[in-house]
Design an enzyme around this catalytic site. Structure first.
Site, PDB file in Angstrom:
ATOM      1  N   TYR A  56       0.852  -1.200   0.000  1.00 51.09           N
ATOM      2  CA  TYR A  56       0.000   0.000   0.000  1.00 51.09           C
ATOM      3  C   TYR A  56       0.885   1.246   0.000  1.00 51.09           C
ATOM      4  CZ  TYR A  56      -3.975  -3.084   1.160  1.00 51.09           C
ATOM      5  OH  TYR A  56      -4.930  -4.066   1.165  1.00 51.09           O
ATOM      6  N   HIS A 117      -0.463 -11.805   0.773  1.00 55.52           N
ATOM      7  CA  HIS A 117      -1.443 -10.893   0.173  1.00 55.52           C
ATOM      8  C   HIS A 117      -2.222 -11.546  -0.974  1.00 55.52           C
ATOM      9  CE1 HIS A 117      -2.173  -6.317  -0.505  1.00 55.52           C
ATOM     10  NE2 HIS A 117      -3.262  -7.013  -0.765  1.00 55.52           N
TER      11      HIS A 117
HETATM   12  N1  LIG Z   1      -6.435  -8.247   0.517  1.00 54.19           N
HETATM   13  C1  LIG Z   1      -6.698  -7.573  -0.580  1.00 54.19           C
HETATM   14  O1  LIG Z   1      -6.330  -7.949  -1.702  1.00 54.19           O
HETATM   15  C2  LIG Z   1      -7.486  -6.282  -0.468  1.00 54.19           C
HETATM   16  C3  LIG Z   1      -8.039  -5.708  -1.632  1.00 54.19           C
HETATM   17  C4  LIG Z   1      -8.775  -4.526  -1.477  1.00 54.19           C
HETATM   18  C5  LIG Z   1      -8.942  -3.963  -0.214  1.00 54.19           C
HETATM   19  N2  LIG Z   1      -8.357  -4.547   0.900  1.00 54.19           N
HETATM   20  C6  LIG Z   1      -8.497  -3.942   2.246  1.00 54.19           C
HETATM   21  O2  LIG Z   1      -9.867  -3.677   2.511  1.00 54.19           O
HETATM   22  C7  LIG Z   1     -10.048  -2.306   2.839  1.00 54.19           C
HETATM   23  C8  LIG Z   1     -11.423  -1.829   2.403  1.00 54.19           C
HETATM   24  O3  LIG Z   1     -11.644  -2.050   1.038  1.00 54.19           O
HETATM   25  P1  LIG Z   1     -11.758  -0.850  -0.026  1.00 54.19           P
HETATM   26  O4  LIG Z   1     -11.004   0.322   0.488  1.00 54.19           O
HETATM   27  O5  LIG Z   1     -11.398  -1.446  -1.339  1.00 54.19           O
HETATM   28  O6  LIG Z   1     -13.323  -0.587  -0.132  1.00 54.19           O
HETATM   29  P2  LIG Z   1     -14.519  -0.142   0.849  1.00 54.19           P
HETATM   30  O7  LIG Z   1     -14.045   0.010   2.248  1.00 54.19           O
HETATM   31  O8  LIG Z   1     -15.649  -1.062   0.565  1.00 54.19           O
HETATM   32  O9  LIG Z   1     -14.930   1.256   0.230  1.00 54.19           O
HETATM   33  C9  LIG Z   1     -14.215   2.428   0.386  1.00 54.19           C
HETATM   34  C10 LIG Z   1     -15.045   3.527  -0.296  1.00 54.19           C
HETATM   35  O10 LIG Z   1     -16.349   3.589   0.299  1.00 54.19           O
HETATM   36  C11 LIG Z   1     -16.603   4.901   0.799  1.00 54.19           C
HETATM   37  N3  LIG Z   1     -17.256   4.717   2.125  1.00 54.19           N
HETATM   38  C12 LIG Z   1     -16.751   4.092   3.215  1.00 54.19           C
HETATM   39  N4  LIG Z   1     -17.635   4.120   4.226  1.00 54.19           N
HETATM   40  C13 LIG Z   1     -18.734   4.775   3.762  1.00 54.19           C
HETATM   41  C14 LIG Z   1     -19.981   5.114   4.340  1.00 54.19           C
HETATM   42  N5  LIG Z   1     -20.282   4.783   5.603  1.00 54.19           N
HETATM   43  N6  LIG Z   1     -20.878   5.811   3.571  1.00 54.19           N
HETATM   44  C15 LIG Z   1     -20.579   6.154   2.286  1.00 54.19           C
HETATM   45  N7  LIG Z   1     -19.407   5.837   1.686  1.00 54.19           N
HETATM   46  C16 LIG Z   1     -18.489   5.164   2.419  1.00 54.19           C
HETATM   47  C17 LIG Z   1     -15.268   5.584   0.917  1.00 54.19           C
HETATM   48  O11 LIG Z   1     -15.382   6.956   0.656  1.00 54.19           O
HETATM   49  P3  LIG Z   1     -15.109   8.081   1.805  1.00 54.19           P
HETATM   50  O12 LIG Z   1     -13.644   8.065   2.064  1.00 54.19           O
HETATM   51  O13 LIG Z   1     -15.593   9.328   1.138  1.00 54.19           O
HETATM   52  O14 LIG Z   1     -15.933   7.698   2.984  1.00 54.19           O
HETATM   53  C18 LIG Z   1     -14.451   4.889  -0.167  1.00 54.19           C
HETATM   54  O15 LIG Z   1     -14.660   5.549  -1.411  1.00 54.19           O
HETATM   55  C19 LIG Z   1      -8.867  -1.611   2.140  1.00 54.19           C
HETATM   56  O16 LIG Z   1      -8.618  -0.323   2.639  1.00 54.19           O
HETATM   57  C20 LIG Z   1      -7.753  -2.611   2.394  1.00 54.19           C
HETATM   58  O17 LIG Z   1      -7.234  -2.463   3.711  1.00 54.19           O
HETATM   59  C21 LIG Z   1      -7.659  -5.707   0.773  1.00 54.19           C
END
Ligand SMILES: NC(=O)c1ccc[n+]([C@@H]2O[C@H](COP(=O)([O-])OP(=O)(O)OC[C@H]3O[C@@H](n4cnc5c(N)ncnc54)[C@H](OP(=O)(O)O)[C@@H]3O)[C@@H](O)[C@H]2O)c1
Length: 269
Positions: A56, A117
């Site tokens: 990251y 990962h």
């Molecule tokens: N292991 C892997 O391969 C892998 C892959 C992807 C992700 N991850 C992990 O999973 C975490 C989360 O996944 P992600 O970041 O892909 O997606 P996510 O958490 O599903 O979505 C993040 C998005 O949703 C918005 N959001 C979050 N809470 C909200 C709410 N209560 N109301 C409205 N909008 C909201 C955020 O915008 P705002 O900032 O404007 O709230 C952001 O644009 C990552 O940060 C990472 O640590 C792991």
């Protein structure tokens, strides 16, 4: 905050993701102020599980997380820190050096959870686990896990890990169940392996589903909270949403305490 208890460890049902903290594939110093502010507000709201990875922002997310934790004064023992080794670093030597670099950036002396990962085609998983098992033996890592592993790969990892695997972190949400189909969820439950659901919110379907909207209106919560509640209402499932917005962070944190009814779960399929 509700917790899952596994291997004598309590882990919050909702943790905090760090993808996009400090940049994306590469560090972006223009994002440092917003990233630090997001981490500090998450800590002050009460988040204690943080999910990061060496990839990251090419390690910068770990640096900023380490800084935010240090400045918060929260004792290390109150936190649950997860990081991940990248698919290009799965040889015995590379795992050990990746791990040391992650710890240096985080300014910590152990990890609660260390994940592979992504699986890599042709990987020598026995070699990787030789290093991971050693890190557990040496007390540098409390628990081992994997991410994006399909059932066949997960079975192989279970056989090679000298300690019970803690989690398989996969994409899992109301509109995206591809990874847990074909028996992965059942196998994880049988083996007491947590599913950590990533990208739990960021889907167009979460915003457009009429069923999610109806349940949100009835409960007086947001659609995003319903999306998270659907995950944390399932035994053995935790999630790690990410947000820069303190109001969203608070809503996501509070969603951990929403237990959907059997009827609501059925409506969501
Ligand atoms: N292991 C892997 O391969 C892998 C892959 C992807 C992700 N991850 C992990 O999973 C975490 C989360 O996944 P992600 O970041 O892909 O997606 P996510 O958490 O599903 O979505 C993040 C998005 O949703 C918005 N959001 C979050 N809470 C909200 C709410 N209560 N109301 C409205 N909008 C909201 C955020 O915008 P705002 O900032 O404007 O709230 C952001 O644009 C990552 O940060 C990472 O640590 C792991």
């Amino acid at each position: 905050m509700r917790f899952e208890k596994i291997q004598n460890t309590c882990i919050p049902k909702v943790g905090f993701g760090t993808w996009r903290i400090g940049g994306e594939g590469l560090p972006d110093s223009k994002k440092d102020n917003d990233s630090l502010a997001a981490l500090k507000s998450a800590l002050s709201i009460g988040y204690r599980h943080f999910d990061t990875a060496e990839s990251y922002a090419a390690g910068h997310a770990e640096e900023l997380l380490g800084l935010a934790v240090q400045e918060s004064g929260i004792p290390r023992g109150d936190l649950f820190i997860t990081s991940k080794v990248s698919p290009d670093h799965l040889s015995y030597e590379s795992v050990l050096s990746s791990f040391e670099n992650s710890l240096k950036r985080l300014k910590m002396d152990y990890l609660d959870l260390y994940l592979i990962h992504w699986p890599r085609r042709g990987m020598n998983l026995a070699d990787t686990f030789r290093a991971l098992n050693q890190l557990v033996c040496d007390g540098r890592v409390r628990h081992l896990g994997v991410s994006n592993f399909k059932l066949k790969e997960l079975r192989e990892a279970v056989a090679l890990s000298q300690s019970p695997l803690f989690t398989n972190q996969v994409s899992y949400s109301i509109p995206d169940r591809r990874m847990v189909e074909n028996g992965l969820l059942d196998y994880c439950r049988q083996q007491s392996i947590l599913i950590t659901a990533y990208t739990p919110i960021n889907h167009r379907n979460t915003r457009s589903s009429k069923t999610i909207q109806r349940i949100a209106e009835t409960r007086g919560c947001t659609r995003e909270q319903v999306a998270l509640a659907w995950l944390v209402s399932q035994p053995g499932v935790i999630t790690i949403p990410m947000s820069f917005n303190p109001q969203h962070q608070r809503e996501n944190f509070q969603a951990a305490d929403i237990q959907l009814t059997a009827e609501e779960m059925e409506l969501l399929g």
